[in-house]
Design a protein around this motif. Structure first.
Motif, mmCIF file in Angstrom:
data_model
loop_
_atom_site.group_PDB
_atom_site.id
_atom_site.type_symbol
_atom_site.label_atom_id
_atom_site.label_comp_id
_atom_site.label_asym_id
_atom_site.label_seq_id
_atom_site.Cartn_x
_atom_site.Cartn_y
_atom_site.Cartn_z
ATOM 1 N N VAL A 180 0.869 -1.191 0.000
ATOM 2 C CA VAL A 180 0.000 0.000 0.000
ATOM 3 C C VAL A 180 0.899 1.233 0.000
ATOM 4 C CG1 VAL A 180 -1.701 1.350 1.276
ATOM 5 C CG2 VAL A 180 -1.896 -1.139 1.181
ATOM 6 N N THR A 181 0.706 2.067 -1.002
ATOM 7 C CA THR A 181 1.522 3.279 -1.125
ATOM 8 C C THR A 181 0.624 4.506 -1.134
ATOM 9 O OG1 THR A 181 3.256 2.110 -2.291
ATOM 10 C CG2 THR A 181 3.189 4.489 -2.597
ATOM 11 N N TYR A 231 7.431 15.979 -1.645
ATOM 12 C CA TYR A 231 6.378 14.977 -1.451
ATOM 13 C C TYR A 231 6.573 14.308 -0.106
ATOM 14 C CZ TYR A 231 10.169 11.774 -2.487
ATOM 15 O OH TYR A 231 11.361 11.107 -2.448
ATOM 16 N N ARG A 232 5.516 13.647 0.318
ATOM 17 C CA ARG A 232 5.575 12.769 1.483
ATOM 18 C C ARG A 232 4.899 11.471 1.060
ATOM 19 N NH1 ARG A 232 1.939 16.064 5.016
ATOM 20 N NH2 ARG A 232 1.490 17.009 3.002
ATOM 21 N N SER A 233 5.627 10.380 1.134
ATOM 22 C CA SER A 233 5.020 9.112 0.723
ATOM 23 C C SER A 233 5.270 8.045 1.776
ATOM 24 C CB SER A 233 5.576 8.665 -0.633
ATOM 25 O OG SER A 233 6.948 8.374 -0.538
ATOM 26 N N VAL A 234 4.409 7.050 1.777
ATOM 27 C CA VAL A 234 4.554 5.892 2.664
ATOM 28 C C VAL A 234 4.388 4.635 1.827
ATOM 29 C CG1 VAL A 234 3.418 4.555 4.493
ATOM 30 C CG2 VAL A 234 3.772 7.011 4.781
ATOM 31 N N VAL A 235 5.257 3.677 2.028
ATOM 32 C CA VAL A 235 5.113 2.349 1.421
ATOM 33 C C VAL A 235 4.983 1.341 2.557
ATOM 34 C CG1 VAL A 235 6.246 0.572 0.031
ATOM 35 C CG2 VAL A 235 6.446 2.980 -0.624
ATOM 36 N N CYS A 257 2.661 9.311 -11.318
ATOM 37 C CA CYS A 257 1.990 8.016 -11.456
ATOM 38 C C CYS A 257 2.456 7.116 -10.316
ATOM 39 C CB CYS A 257 2.337 7.374 -12.796
ATOM 40 S SG CYS A 257 4.062 6.858 -12.955
ATOM 41 N N HIS A 258 1.814 5.964 -10.181
ATOM 42 C CA HIS A 258 2.285 4.925 -9.270
ATOM 43 C C HIS A 258 2.648 3.705 -10.104
ATOM 44 C CE1 HIS A 258 0.697 7.563 -6.153
ATOM 45 N NE2 HIS A 258 1.437 6.884 -5.297
ATOM 46 N N LEU A 304 5.531 2.320 -6.332
ATOM 47 C CA LEU A 304 6.410 3.470 -6.108
ATOM 48 C C LEU A 304 5.887 4.685 -6.855
ATOM 49 C CD1 LEU A 304 9.726 1.510 -6.761
ATOM 50 C CD2 LEU A 304 8.671 2.021 -4.533
ATOM 51 N N PRO A 305 5.814 5.828 -6.180
ATOM 52 C CA PRO A 305 5.411 7.039 -6.890
ATOM 53 C C PRO A 305 6.575 7.548 -7.734
ATOM 54 C CG PRO A 305 5.916 7.556 -4.594
ATOM 55 C CD PRO A 305 6.096 6.073 -4.755
ATOM 56 N N THR A 306 6.275 8.002 -8.918
ATOM 57 C CA THR A 306 7.313 8.561 -9.782
ATOM 58 C C THR A 306 6.660 9.467 -10.816
ATOM 59 O OG1 THR A 306 9.271 8.014 -11.126
ATOM 60 C CG2 THR A 306 7.316 6.641 -11.441
ATOM 61 N N ILE A 307 7.469 10.191 -11.564
ATOM 62 C CA ILE A 307 6.850 10.989 -12.614
ATOM 63 C C ILE A 307 6.929 10.244 -13.939
ATOM 64 C CG2 ILE A 307 7.328 13.133 -11.365
ATOM 65 C CD1 ILE A 307 9.308 13.828 -13.608
#
Lengths: 216, 216
Positions: free
Chosen positions: A82-83, A103-107, B36-37, B49-52
């Protein structure tokens, strides 16, 4: 609440200084994000699906239709990721190479288990509703047994994961600071617009509060 | 430009009326979304993973550090899923069950291939930069050979995928329209704030245009 374990799978390897394992930081990101992206493997193919989530203590809740494939795959105990990503700004550097995002992200990694029983499922649906718009649950018509039956609720422990945070100005190579290139950050945030009523009558306080909170 | 094929894997099964296979719709969502993810499978574990990303014609471009694991897994030909989601609003129904989001999402499946050669990689980096902030590329210091060497660029064809779109007011069960519950939509959008300069001098036209476009 214990911090997330930094396993070999969740250690932030790219830009390790951006890695955060502190549960308070992780929880704040999970709570602020309206949606997550759910990753699963279906017959060898990775699938990434947007959905909503809610955190209750040390667990992350997910839900979906009992007729949907993703929920059934996960309910069977398949590994899940879950991201959650909050985009805070565009980082415009002097060099193309150092352009970035704030950004702030969580995996989160793990496996989900079924939340069973009408009472527990109803409590989970309350959590989803209240997370999106606090104060909404007491106002609405609650789920029937039939609706509960058609909904799968899953819970996964928040124990293996990491946050990644970038904030602040661009960071360029030393030599590039001499260049005559405008650099800076364009902040980005999610902004609510004016509510569009589907009913007559005044807009209730919980909806107005939602808009006010997010515009602050 | 041909429409995406509706394979068994990309057919929208939940709420099939929300499924869209029209490339114009898919492209508009890909072009509007800042990130995008990216989904991949690493040793059986799904990772998101988030990325462009940037679309160039019939291809979606991705990039990342040559030292990063994800890019290397994908460059080796592993199956990939790219999902893009724009959240357009909260849908507040009369019943808890019919609460929803307005959104536009795209799920693309496929395999990526390496974009090789300095010229092709530079063109790809131009596409990422210009997608985020049109007019930025001519202003900045372009990538060196060393920077290109440290960057992996991947391309995947936009041919197997689908969009899913929900818009408009809540849809409740007939009986619930009698209830005295406020229902409606709270629109959500991504809003830029005032640019935060890291340099002296006036904010350039391309940055002002970015803010103006997104505030419109």
């Amino acid at each position: 609440m214990t911090d997330c374990t930094r396993t070999e799978r969740t250690r932030v390897r790219r830009n390790p200084s951006r890695g955060v394992y502190d549960r308070a930081v992780i929880d704040a990101i999970l709570d602020e994000a309206p949606i997550c992206h759910l990753g699963l493997v279906d017959d060898g193919q990775p699938l990434v699906l947007p959905t909503i989530h809610a955190r209750v203590g040390d667990d992350l809740l997910l839900h979906g239709s009992a007729a949907g494939r993703a929920m059934r795959v996960l309910a069977a105990g398949a590994p899940v990721c879950v991201t959650v990503t909050l985009v805070d700004g565009l980082v415009l550097a002097r060099s193309a190479f150092h352009h970035s995002m704030n950004y702030r992200s969580v995996v989160l990694l793990g496996r989900a288990s079924l939340v069973e029983g009408d009472e527990a499922k109803t409590a989970a649906l309350e959590a989803f509703t209240e997370k999106l718009v606090p104060g909404r649950w007491p106002e609405v018509r609650w789920p029937t047994r039939q609706e509960l039956k058609g909904t799968i609720v899953l819970s996964m422990p928040i124990d293996e994961g990491s946050a990644k945070v970038r904030s602040g100005p661009p960071v360029d190579d030393d030599a590039d600071y001499e260049l005559d290139v405008w650099a800076g950050v364009v902040p980005l945030s999610t902004a609510p617009g004016e509510p569009i009523p589907d009913t007559d009558g005044p807009i209730p306080a919980h909806v107005l509060a939602y808009s006010a909170r997010h515009q602050a």
